[in-house]
Design an enzyme around this catalytic site. Structure first.
Site, PDB file in Angstrom:
ATOM      1  N   TRP A  34      -3.384   1.754  -0.722  1.00 59.69           N
ATOM      2  CA  TRP A  34      -2.669   0.779   0.116  1.00 59.69           C
ATOM      3  C   TRP A  34      -3.111  -0.645  -0.147  1.00 59.69           C
ATOM      4  O   TRP A  34      -2.286  -1.555  -0.220  1.00 59.69           O
ATOM      5  CB  TRP A  34      -2.763   1.189   1.591  1.00 59.69           C
ATOM      6  CG  TRP A  34      -1.940   2.423   1.786  1.00 59.69           C
ATOM      7  CD1 TRP A  34      -2.383   3.679   2.008  1.00 59.69           C
ATOM      8  CD2 TRP A  34      -0.508   2.520   1.660  1.00 59.69           C
ATOM      9  NE1 TRP A  34      -1.327   4.564   2.042  1.00 59.69           N
ATOM     10  CE2 TRP A  34      -0.174   3.878   1.831  1.00 59.69           C
ATOM     11  CE3 TRP A  34       0.515   1.605   1.409  1.00 59.69           C
ATOM     12  CZ2 TRP A  34       1.151   4.345   1.776  1.00 59.69           C
ATOM     13  CZ3 TRP A  34       1.831   2.056   1.355  1.00 59.69           C
ATOM     14  CH2 TRP A  34       2.136   3.411   1.534  1.00 59.69           C
ATOM     15  N   LYS A  77       1.055   6.254  12.931  1.00 61.86           N
ATOM     16  CA  LYS A  77      -0.092   7.132  12.759  1.00 61.86           C
ATOM     17  C   LYS A  77      -0.787   7.349  14.107  1.00 61.86           C
ATOM     18  O   LYS A  77      -0.774   8.457  14.639  1.00 61.86           O
ATOM     19  CB  LYS A  77      -1.040   6.571  11.703  1.00 61.86           C
ATOM     20  CG  LYS A  77      -0.420   6.721  10.289  1.00 61.86           C
ATOM     21  CD  LYS A  77      -0.724   5.589   9.375  1.00 61.86           C
ATOM     22  CE  LYS A  77       0.146   5.500   8.151  1.00 61.86           C
ATOM     23  NZ  LYS A  77       0.348   6.685   7.346  1.00 61.86           N
ATOM     24  N   ASP A 135      -5.149  -4.769   7.229  1.00 65.54           N
ATOM     25  CA  ASP A 135      -4.140  -3.731   7.408  1.00 65.54           C
ATOM     26  C   ASP A 135      -4.820  -2.559   8.104  1.00 65.54           C
ATOM     27  O   ASP A 135      -5.609  -1.831   7.501  1.00 65.54           O
ATOM     28  CB  ASP A 135      -3.587  -3.297   6.048  1.00 65.54           C
ATOM     29  CG  ASP A 135      -2.622  -2.110   6.174  1.00 65.54           C
ATOM     30  OD1 ASP A 135      -2.370  -1.643   7.300  1.00 65.54           O
ATOM     31  OD2 ASP A 135      -2.120  -1.657   5.126  1.00 65.54           O
TER      32      ASP A 135
END
Lengths: 363, 363
Positions: free
Chosen positions: B105, B198, B174
């Site tokens: 990511w 999530k 993030d």
């Protein structure tokens, strides 16, 4: 959960959804078809979600008779993000795009396009208070595309046939507020986009239908989430899509098919709108519609009463009668009845009876 | 609708939601608190939706002790769109930004940032197979910001304390996959963002927490949907927000508060993770964790078995036992157990017992 209260919902968007769709979503909310998970919990790479998105796409393709050389994308950000993605992708360096400006939304679309490059108004009906369609168009034969807004949600004007762009100039349409409310000829368009939250589902997903050759225009090195070519290639699965919204949109497509498709829903929508416009026209001037008769939207009906006080009373009394969401947009005032696909004939008829009764008491 | 089937859902995102949250959403789906409308049908300008979004914001502010000089935004497009919005807004013309690259990511984040301007890796653990945190950082004292990914969902490495940027360089994070899984000191950050799907809700909404002075960096003439300053000023209501997703996120915030807040949920999360890591460590090499022990994620636990055949059997057998979503990400293979906030201790314990039993039969 038995016998939930339901009202007649005339909101402009988010808007009424078919009761049957909500009931299915409710029944499946904790256990989607035997998975033991909610649609909100399943993986977007699972075969269950693949079936959801592929069925939604196939049903939309059937409803709108979308030719094979068009891709369908389910994206985030609303029509407002499309206002930027469109020129980023379809307007190559230096080119200009044409916009037909017929209300708040097309005015906003051209404003966003101008931030990123050249755009001109091929027509602008603002002088007329955005109450009509343009009589003529001043078209750029070299425009990157010609953009129009098929239905202006706030001003209630709707195109019933497509404007004709110059040879070779693709037609682009923001169909947010009349999406799947009637058949259209997709083959006339380079790109069609619309937020789902009026006729097709909840807020949070936007449908983009794009002709394959348009994808060749995407420049190199756009951020991937703004890149039509990359998003189309991924089948709406570049990143985690708004899965629950896509699921509900799919249920709505299925419901429209069951009703008989777009020709049938167009007939029902026309009947509902005719009834409300008749109540306006037969009121002897008590109710005054905003749009010129030939431009009257089948989806959104803005109208005025003799005074703002009466308009306020109208909204309050309507609410007491479970007729919700009738206040006009803050930018134009008055009353607005949004009668999308999922508004029942009974709802429209109840509004008409209320209008007559209100006039009798206050006229 | 009584007794729906429910499984233990180890999906990496979209992921398991608290049963109580789903039950509330289900009960209110046709009639949100007496309105006679679904949350999907109410206007985003209504007082009912205002209450939803303001309560969600206030609860998040309380959970994370967010100082008053930070704005909270609920936006669309996922963390992937933030990868582009971040440099567009925070990196003024010509400046460079620093990225700590510890997995897929953060690698994707810097790739997107490079499309739009200058970015450099202050560290990169790809040579180590993304199984650790960097030993040292090569920091640019003039960087526009320092970006890190607090938890790498695919590689299962997590930062337990913030990297320290040079004086005057804002820290950006993030936090998609460990958002609200433990307390953090928000005042150390210039900007924090994370997709909800999530720990916090369904896919389709992303939370951005931004310090007021960062908003002054937004350049003129950005498309409004990419403009932090405009979005923050509108209170997440510039255009129609993903209302249902925000509603569910709000229910999750409320559920975390009821559980006792982030210190309590951190304790529970740590116990679940410890149990699974113990099963790995006590397996005598049958199970091999991907991440170095000091970098082990509390959220995502990727591990391998002696062979790919055994891994395949593991996933299949687990599924038969209603343990779902254990297949590793296609880019790295193996097994991955994601044990977010809503995974119960019972679920983690069931997985541990299954791992032991599987090893007994196949070890």
């Amino acid at each position: 959960m038995s016998n939930p209260k339901r009202v007649f919902n005339f909101n402009a968007g988010p808007a009424v959804l078919p009761l049957e769709v909500l009931e299915t979503a409710q029944a499946e909310l904790l256990d989607f078809r035997g998975t033991g998970m909610s649609v909100m919990e399943i993986s977007h790479r699972s075969k269950e979600f693949e079936a959801i998105i592929q069925t939604a796409e196939a049903d939309l393709r059937e409803l709108l008779s979308i030719p094979d050389n068009y891709k369908i994308m389910f994206v985030q950000g609303g029509a407002s993000l499309q206002f930027a993605m469109l020129p980023m992708n379809l307007r190559a360096g230096g080119a200009s795009a044409d916009y037909i400006v017929t209300g708040t939304w097309s005015k906003t679309a051209i404003k966003e396009a101008k931030k990123l490059g050249a755009a001109r108004a091929a027509a602008n009906t603002e002088k007329e208070g955005f109450n009509c369609l343009p009589e003529s168009l001043d078209l750029d034969p070299n425009a990157a595309y010609l953009h129009f807004t098929s239905n202006e949600t706030i001003h209630g004007v709707e195109f019933f046939s497509e404007p004709t762009p110059p040879e070779g100039v693709p037609l682009v349409c923001d169909t947010s507020s009349d999406f799947i409310s009637r058949p259209i000829d997709v083959s006339k368009y380079g790109l069609i986009y619309g937020g789902a939250q009026k006729n097709a589902g909840p807020a949070g997903v936007t449908v983009v239908i794009i002709r394959d050759d348009m994808l060749e225009r995407t420049p190199e090195n756009l951020p991937v989430m703004l890149d039509y070519k990359a998003l189309a290639a991924s089948g709406s699965l570049h990143n985690t899509p708004p899965a629950f919204a896509i699921y509900v949109v799919g249920l709505v497509f299925r419901w429209v098919k069951k009703l008989g498709g777009l020709a049938e829903i167009q007939k029902i929508n026309r009947q509902k709108a005719d009834a409300v416009y008749a109540a306006i026209d037969e009121s002897g001037g008590f109710y005054r519609g905003h749009a010129a008769p030939e431009a009257r939207s089948v989806m959104n009906i803005p109208f005025r009463l003799p005074s703002e006080e009466l308009e306020e009373t109208f909204v309050k009394e309507a609410k007491k009668n479970d007729l919700i969401g009738l206040k006009g947009h803050r930018s134009v005032g008055g009353i607005r009845a949004s009668i999308y696909n999922a508004m029942t004939a009974e709802g429209a008829e109840t509004l008409v009876q209320f209008m007559k009764e209100f006039q009798r008491k206050n006229g």
